[in-house]
Design an enzyme around this catalytic site. Structure first.
Site, PDB file in Angstrom:
ATOM      1  N   GLU A  71     -39.405  54.137  14.025  1.00  0.00           N
ATOM      2  CA  GLU A  71     -39.789  54.812  12.777  1.00  0.00           C
ATOM      3  C   GLU A  71     -40.092  53.835  11.653  1.00  0.00           C
ATOM      4  O   GLU A  71     -40.976  54.064  10.827  1.00  0.00           O
ATOM      5  CB  GLU A  71     -38.683  55.782  12.328  1.00  0.00           C
ATOM      6  CG  GLU A  71     -38.581  57.040  13.173  1.00  0.00           C
ATOM      7  CD  GLU A  71     -37.671  56.914  14.376  1.00  0.00           C
ATOM      8  OE1 GLU A  71     -37.301  55.771  14.749  1.00  0.00           O
ATOM      9  OE2 GLU A  71     -37.318  57.955  14.960  1.00  0.00           O
TER      10      GLU A  71
ATOM     11  N   ALA B 237     -41.672  62.128  17.455  1.00  0.00           N
ATOM     12  CA  ALA B 237     -42.199  63.274  16.724  1.00  0.00           C
ATOM     13  C   ALA B 237     -43.711  63.114  16.619  1.00  0.00           C
ATOM     14  O   ALA B 237     -44.226  61.990  16.671  1.00  0.00           O
ATOM     15  CB  ALA B 237     -41.572  63.324  15.342  1.00  0.00           C
TER      16      ALA B 237
ATOM     17  N   GLU C 210     -34.149  60.268  20.293  1.00  0.00           N
ATOM     18  CA  GLU C 210     -33.143  61.133  19.656  1.00  0.00           C
ATOM     19  C   GLU C 210     -32.945  62.427  20.450  1.00  0.00           C
ATOM     20  O   GLU C 210     -31.824  62.931  20.574  1.00  0.00           O
ATOM     21  CB  GLU C 210     -33.583  61.416  18.207  1.00  0.00           C
ATOM     22  CG  GLU C 210     -33.571  60.140  17.377  1.00  0.00           C
ATOM     23  CD  GLU C 210     -34.313  60.282  16.055  1.00  0.00           C
ATOM     24  OE1 GLU C 210     -35.544  60.506  16.077  1.00  0.00           O
ATOM     25  OE2 GLU C 210     -33.670  60.177  15.005  1.00  0.00           O
TER      26      GLU C 210
ATOM     27  N   GLY D 224     -38.214  60.264  17.869  1.00  0.00           N
ATOM     28  CA  GLY D 224     -37.644  61.572  18.180  1.00  0.00           C
ATOM     29  C   GLY D 224     -37.425  61.770  19.670  1.00  0.00           C
ATOM     30  O   GLY D 224     -36.559  62.557  20.081  1.00  0.00           O
TER      31      GLY D 224
END
Ligand code: CAA
Length: 258
Positions: free
Chosen positions: A132, A66, A112, A109
């Site tokens: 993260e 992200a 993911e 992300g």
């Protein structure tokens, strides 16, 4: 298809490729990219001419997570109130098979997003991880759940608690990816897989995807029941008649999606 800023969408025959394209940020997933990937995937999903979708990034990065710069200053109220990253789950509801083709970094992300695909192939330079924790957060796009289901608690805890990255071979050994290929062969292999899937009956491919995904969602007995009902339903299609007739007549099947 709409003009996109952060992705490139190409169509070849019955397949399409969505390429993440923010090279200056290693394809970090900002909100614009999220909106565009979802819009493209859902538009392709509505098109019955498209039988499989490839999702890929660049040679250096599938996606480095992200966009940290975009989210760094968010408050809890903003993250919770805006359901930060919640919309990505829409990708899991796309019914057309999605093949993730990962080269370079698939972190946070990015990992993911890769796991939201149905089938993952990796280039030999791929690196997966959930870093993260090093940023003071935890996975927020499904990583703690999908990674654990994909590779088991031991490895998932290792990755999520330490933030360490694993290479393509370890990812394949662990069951995260189905194949590892040389970087230069990644896209051609992904497209060959997409074409093969697209040459099958689309509604049957959707039933098959749905049945496998049910294994992640439900009990064994419920999953077996769903599989059997779907198997029985396949006999209501012309494509089942065609597929079995073609076998008996020793010729290639010509599926029509009906
Ligand atoms: N967000 C925003 N920008 C990012 C980014 C990210 N996740 N990852 C890389 N970039 C940017 C860098 O800031 C840099 O930009 P500038 O040139 O403007 O400084 C550019 O991309 C190139 O990156 P690096 O210079 O860092 O490249 P490198 O080769 O030295 O390192 C890397 C590569 C190891 C992937 C490193 O960039 C990195 O660690 N990135 C962050 C990985 C990460 O922590 N991802 C998780 C994000 S949180 C998340 O994803 C939450 C969730 O669950 C949804």
């Amino acid at each position: 298809m709409t003009d996109f800023q952060t992705i490139v969408v190409t169509r070849t025959g019955r397949t399409a490729t969505i390429t993440l394209n923010r090279p200056q940020a290693l394809n970090a997933l900002n909100s614009e990219m999220m909106i565009e990937v979802l819009a493209a995937a859902e538009e392709l999903d509505r098109d019955p001419r498209i039988g499989a979708i490839v999702l890929t990034g660049s040679d250096r990065a599938f996606a480095a997570g992200a966009d940290i710069k975009e989210m760094a200053q968010q408050t809890f109220a903003q993250a919770y109130g805006g359901d930060l990253f919640g919309a990505w789950e829409r990708l899991a509801r796309v019914r057309t098979p999605v093949i993730g083709a990962v080269a370079g970094y698939a972190l946070g992300g990015g990992c993911e997003l890769a796991m939201l695909c149905d089938l993952l192939i990796a280039a030999d330079n791929a690196k997966f991880g959930q870093p993260e924790i090093t940023l003071g957060v935890i996975p927020g796009m499904g990583g703690s759940q999908r990674l654990t289901r994909a590779i088991g608690k031991a490895k998932a805890m290792d990755l999520v608690l330490t933030g360490r990255q694993i290479g393509a071979d370890e990812a394949e050994r662990s069951g995260l990816v189905s194949r590892v290929v040389p970087l230069e062969d990644l896209l051609s292999t992904a497209r060959e897989i997409a074409e093969r899937i697209a040459s099958m009956s689309l509604p049957i491919a959707m039933l098959a995807k749905d049945a496998v995904n049910a294994a992640f969602e439900t009990t064994l007995a419920e999953g077996i029941r769903l599989e059997r009902r779907s198997f029985h339903a396949a006999f209501a299609t012309d494509d089942q008649k065609e597929g079995m007739a073609a076998f008996i007549e020793k010729r290639p099947a010509e599926f029509t999606g009906s």
